[in-house]
Design a protein around this motif. Structure first.
Motif, mmCIF file in Angstrom:
data_model
loop_
_atom_site.group_PDB
_atom_site.id
_atom_site.type_symbol
_atom_site.label_atom_id
_atom_site.label_comp_id
_atom_site.label_asym_id
_atom_site.label_seq_id
_atom_site.Cartn_x
_atom_site.Cartn_y
_atom_site.Cartn_z
ATOM 1 N N SER A 20 0.829 -1.201 0.000
ATOM 2 C CA SER A 20 0.000 0.000 0.000
ATOM 3 C C SER A 20 0.865 1.254 0.000
ATOM 4 O O SER A 20 0.429 2.321 -0.444
ATOM 5 C CB SER A 20 -0.938 0.014 1.212
ATOM 6 O OG SER A 20 -0.202 0.006 2.419
ATOM 7 N N GLU A 21 2.109 1.134 0.478
ATOM 8 C CA GLU A 21 3.053 2.246 0.439
ATOM 9 C C GLU A 21 3.965 2.143 -0.781
ATOM 10 O O GLU A 21 4.165 3.114 -1.512
ATOM 11 C CB GLU A 21 3.896 2.263 1.724
ATOM 12 C CG GLU A 21 3.081 2.497 2.993
ATOM 13 C CD GLU A 21 2.392 3.852 2.994
ATOM 14 O OE1 GLU A 21 2.966 4.815 2.450
ATOM 15 O OE2 GLU A 21 1.279 3.949 3.552
ATOM 16 N N THR A 22 4.509 0.942 -1.011
ATOM 17 C CA THR A 22 5.455 0.752 -2.101
ATOM 18 C C THR A 22 4.843 1.050 -3.470
ATOM 19 O O THR A 22 5.500 1.613 -4.353
ATOM 20 C CB THR A 22 5.970 -0.701 -2.097
ATOM 21 O OG1 THR A 22 6.459 -1.025 -0.807
ATOM 22 C CG2 THR A 22 7.075 -0.883 -3.121
ATOM 23 N N PHE B 107 3.348 -12.062 -9.233
ATOM 24 C CA PHE B 107 3.565 -10.888 -8.390
ATOM 25 C C PHE B 107 2.327 -10.002 -8.361
ATOM 26 O O PHE B 107 1.935 -9.498 -7.299
ATOM 27 C CB PHE B 107 4.764 -10.069 -8.881
ATOM 28 C CG PHE B 107 4.924 -8.784 -8.100
ATOM 29 C CD1 PHE B 107 5.473 -8.798 -6.836
ATOM 30 C CD2 PHE B 107 4.481 -7.576 -8.620
ATOM 31 C CE1 PHE B 107 5.603 -7.629 -6.090
ATOM 32 C CE2 PHE B 107 4.596 -6.395 -7.885
ATOM 33 C CZ PHE B 107 5.158 -6.420 -6.609
ATOM 34 N N ALA B 108 1.709 -9.798 -9.518
ATOM 35 C CA ALA B 108 0.512 -8.958 -9.568
ATOM 36 C C ALA B 108 -0.574 -9.513 -8.657
ATOM 37 O O ALA B 108 -1.275 -8.752 -7.970
ATOM 38 C CB ALA B 108 0.007 -8.846 -11.002
ATOM 39 N N ARG B 109 -0.708 -10.829 -8.621
ATOM 40 C CA ARG B 109 -1.750 -11.436 -7.786
ATOM 41 C C ARG B 109 -1.483 -11.234 -6.301
ATOM 42 O O ARG B 109 -2.395 -10.888 -5.545
ATOM 43 C CB ARG B 109 -1.882 -12.928 -8.116
ATOM 44 C CG ARG B 109 -2.470 -13.167 -9.500
ATOM 45 C CD ARG B 109 -2.637 -14.631 -9.824
ATOM 46 N NE ARG B 109 -3.113 -14.796 -11.193
ATOM 47 C CZ ARG B 109 -3.385 -15.967 -11.757
ATOM 48 N NH1 ARG B 109 -3.242 -17.089 -11.045
ATOM 49 N NH2 ARG B 109 -3.808 -16.026 -13.000
ATOM 50 N N ILE B 110 -0.236 -11.436 -5.863
ATOM 51 C CA ILE B 110 0.014 -11.252 -4.436
ATOM 52 C C ILE B 110 -0.026 -9.771 -4.072
ATOM 53 O O ILE B 110 -0.433 -9.411 -2.964
ATOM 54 C CB ILE B 110 1.332 -11.899 -3.963
ATOM 55 C CG1 ILE B 110 2.544 -11.332 -4.695
ATOM 56 C CG2 ILE B 110 1.272 -13.397 -4.076
ATOM 57 C CD1 ILE B 110 3.877 -11.826 -4.130
ATOM 58 N N ALA B 111 0.358 -8.901 -5.002
ATOM 59 C CA ALA B 111 0.321 -7.462 -4.716
ATOM 60 C C ALA B 111 -1.116 -6.996 -4.500
ATOM 61 O O ALA B 111 -1.411 -6.271 -3.538
ATOM 62 C CB ALA B 111 0.975 -6.678 -5.846
#
Length: 284
Positions: free
Chosen positions: A12-14, A247-251
């Motif tokens: 949420s920050e990165t 990566f998109a899914r875990i993000a």
């Protein structure tokens, strides 16, 4: 990796589009804040499904006793960016009765006869629900800007209308999570070719996707403008590099979990004598 989420810092920050954000500086092939492997990411995704399910149930339970909280996940992306896979995974982890999903297609003639937000407002999630928009009101500033279907003045009016709309959502108890899945043009080409090479995926292919590739830079500029104009404190944008589907899914899972955890959800307190009811059940 550090932290229970496997991220050095919460996504949420990165992944949040901060002051001076430039889409051109985001590498679609990167995995910001995540140092693990693909296998680590897939394991984390599966590990946190139970937490997602429990938080969603708690949100739904609160609403049965007067709670007004709800969440709206908005997914925007170029074609083939992986929205469908993300939606499928999340909805499989959650109770369907607590999810409102809407995939926005080209507007009908009736919808075109109203302001662009008319069809959107009808689909906002009810109290206790996790709402998911596969595309959204942002199509009406992206594609309309790229193809010049609306004047610059009208596009500007729509940015203002979107900010007002999302502020109303926030004011009524809705947590808005806006995500752009960012893939590269080369990655999109590979995914389109993969669809053509697999008969089971032919139904997903559209010549229209190929036609829109000719406007790639125009779309990137349109996304940059939309982020600049609608990146508010109530509804900030998060840009997720999406060349790596895992990566998109875990993000996105992390963004949703972070939003739900931030809602301070509580299990409703029993309005009956638990001990008495337990005794009655024992005797039955």
């Amino acid at each position: 990796m550090s932290g229970a989420t496997g991220f050095d810092q919460h996504p949420s920050e990165t992944l949040r589009a901060g002051k001076g954000f430039s889409l051109a500086d985001v590498d679609p092939d990167s995995t910001p804040g995540f140092k693990g492997t693909k296998e680590d990411g897939q394991a984390l995704l599966a590990e946190l499904d139970d937490e997602l399910a429990q938080l969603q149930e708690k949100l739904f339970a609160e609403s049965r006793f007067g709670g007004r909280k709800r969440i709206l996940l908005i997914l925007q992306a170029m074609d083939t960016a992986g929205k469908g896979g993300i939606v499928n995974h999340m909805m499989a982890a959650m109770d369907p009765q607590g999810v409102q999903f809407k995939a926005f297609k080209a507007p009908t003639d009736e919808e075109k006869s109203y302001d662009f937000l008319w069809r959107i407002e009808k689909e906002v999630p009810a109290a206790g629900m996790v709402g998911v928009f596969d595309r959204s009101h942002y199509e009406d500033v992206l594609i309309h800007r790229v193809h010049r279907w609306a004047s610059p003045e009208e596009i500007k009016r729509r940015y203002v209308a979107i900010n007002e709309f999302e502020a109303r959502l926030s004011g009524s108890g809705t947590t808005v999570v806006k995500v752009m899945l960012h893939i590269s043009g080369e990655e999109q080409k590979e995914r389109l070719l993969a669809r053509l090479d697999n008969p089971a995926k032919h139904w997903k292919y559209s010549r229209g996707d190929l036609d829109e590739r000719a406007f790639w830079e125009d779309y990137m500029n349109a996304y940059q403008a939309a982020i600049d104009e609608t990146n508010t404190a109530n509804a900030p944008w998060h840009v997720v590099p999406a060349n790596k589907k895992w990566f998109a899914r875990i993000a996105v899972q992390q963004l949703l979990l972070g939003a739900l955890n931030g809602m301070d959800l509580q299990w409703p307190k029993a309005e009956f004598d638990v001990a008495l009811e337990r005794e009655l059940v024992v005797r039955s």
